[in-house]
Design a protein around this motif. Structure first.
Motif, short mmCIF file in Angstrom:
data_model
loop_
_atom_site.label_atom_id
_atom_site.label_comp_id
_atom_site.label_asym_id
_atom_site.label_seq_id
_atom_site.Cartn_x
_atom_site.Cartn_y
_atom_site.Cartn_z
N SER A 163 -37.60 10.38 -37.63
CA SER A 163 -38.91 9.82 -37.28
C SER A 163 -38.79 8.32 -36.98
N LEU A 164 -37.94 7.61 -37.71
CA LEU A 164 -37.70 6.19 -37.40
C LEU A 164 -37.06 6.05 -36.03
N ARG A 165 -36.09 6.90 -35.74
CA ARG A 165 -35.37 6.82 -34.46
C ARG A 165 -36.33 7.09 -33.30
N VAL A 166 -37.21 8.06 -33.47
CA VAL A 166 -38.17 8.37 -32.40
C VAL A 166 -39.19 7.24 -32.27
N HIS A 196 -31.88 6.93 -28.00
CA HIS A 196 -32.40 7.22 -29.34
C HIS A 196 -33.12 8.58 -29.36
N ALA A 197 -33.87 8.87 -28.33
CA ALA A 197 -34.52 10.18 -28.28
C ALA A 197 -33.49 11.29 -28.20
N ALA A 251 -39.95 13.75 -30.28
CA ALA A 251 -38.76 13.25 -29.59
C ALA A 251 -38.77 13.71 -28.13
N ARG A 252 -39.19 14.95 -27.89
CA ARG A 252 -39.27 15.45 -26.52
C ARG A 252 -40.29 14.65 -25.71
N ALA A 253 -41.41 14.34 -26.33
CA ALA A 253 -42.46 13.57 -25.64
C ALA A 253 -41.97 12.17 -25.29
#
Length: 73
Positions: A21-24, A42-43, A56-58
């Motif tokens: 969640s942080l990465r996204v 990152h995604a 992440a896809r969004a």
């Protein structure tokens, strides 16, 4: 875009690279900061762990849409 926020989230991802969640969130901030190439990285890292991660896809879609068009060499 608040550079301090971006730097803070970058530091958090460096400290906790497994936190998807942080990465996204970082990817989303990078898109808004005009850095879509970094956002894609990152995604993609998040999607490599969880291919079904909707957020992440969004973000990946927004990052790819914002990225400059690649021309064939």
């Amino acid at each position: 875009m608040d550079d301090r926020l971006l730097a803070s989230v970058e530091a958090a991802v460096a400290a906790l690279p497994e936190n998807l969640s942080l990465r996204v969130r970082l990817a989303d901030l990078l898109v808004h900061a005009g850095r879509p190439g970094e956002a894609v990285q990152h995604a993609a890292a998040a999607l490599a762990v969880d291919p079904g991660y909707a957020d992440a896809r969004a973000v990946m879609g927004r990052a790819l849409a914002a990225a400059p068009t690649m021309s064939a060499a």
